[in-house]
Design an enzyme around this catalytic site. Sequence first.
Site, short mmCIF file in Angstrom:
data_model
loop_
_atom_site.label_atom_id
_atom_site.label_comp_id
_atom_site.label_asym_id
_atom_site.label_seq_id
_atom_site.Cartn_x
_atom_site.Cartn_y
_atom_site.Cartn_z
N TYR A 1 54.08 -76.73 64.23
CA TYR A 1 53.68 -75.37 64.57
C TYR A 1 52.46 -75.40 65.48
O TYR A 1 52.38 -74.65 66.46
CB TYR A 1 53.40 -74.55 63.31
CG TYR A 1 54.63 -74.31 62.46
CD1 TYR A 1 55.44 -73.21 62.68
CD2 TYR A 1 54.98 -75.18 61.43
CE1 TYR A 1 56.58 -72.99 61.91
CE2 TYR A 1 56.10 -74.97 60.66
CZ TYR A 1 56.90 -73.87 60.90
OH TYR A 1 58.03 -73.65 60.15
N ASN B 1 62.72 -65.02 64.17
CA ASN B 1 63.72 -65.54 65.10
C ASN B 1 65.09 -64.93 64.80
O ASN B 1 65.66 -65.17 63.75
CB ASN B 1 63.78 -67.07 64.97
CG ASN B 1 64.82 -67.72 65.85
OD1 ASN B 1 65.45 -67.08 66.67
ND2 ASN B 1 64.99 -69.01 65.65
N HIS C 1 64.55 -74.76 63.39
CA HIS C 1 64.58 -75.85 62.42
C HIS C 1 63.86 -77.09 62.97
O HIS C 1 63.48 -77.96 62.20
CB HIS C 1 66.02 -76.19 62.01
CG HIS C 1 66.88 -76.66 63.14
ND1 HIS C 1 67.48 -75.78 64.03
CD2 HIS C 1 67.24 -77.90 63.53
CE1 HIS C 1 68.18 -76.48 64.91
NE2 HIS C 1 68.04 -77.77 64.62
#
Length: 135
Positions: free
Chosen positions: A68, A91, A100
């Site tokens: 992230y 999303n 993912h």
Amino acid sequence: MVATVRSRYPRQAGENSLSREAARQLVAYFAGEAVEFTVPLDEEHVTPFRKKVYEIVRGIGRGQVMTYGQVAVAAGSPGAARGVGSAMAANPLPIIVPCHRVVGVGGALTGYSGAGGIDSKRWLLELEASTGAGE
């Protein structure tokens, strides 16, 4: 499932060339092919930050991951890892925007907006690793 899709996308009246192409690309993906999803996204109501995040995440290759924090830096917003997490949680098209492939520090599997949560995230990453990662 069809009712869920129709409730989320009420203007979608049925099959068309775009839905057929999306289906073709998804079938190829799940067959283990390295697919570059070319389905356009409707980003009319997406913030500029989320547009950038989705663009970066769409560029993460099959079998690859970014944290992230790395996505936040790439988006020009160091320190916005939580903002990236919020973008991933919102999303609308998991797989096509491959959230993912975004993981926590040290590869920790945290959160997944698609059906099945983290179990699905793990399964998708394993699928990619076993079918030609990084092709």
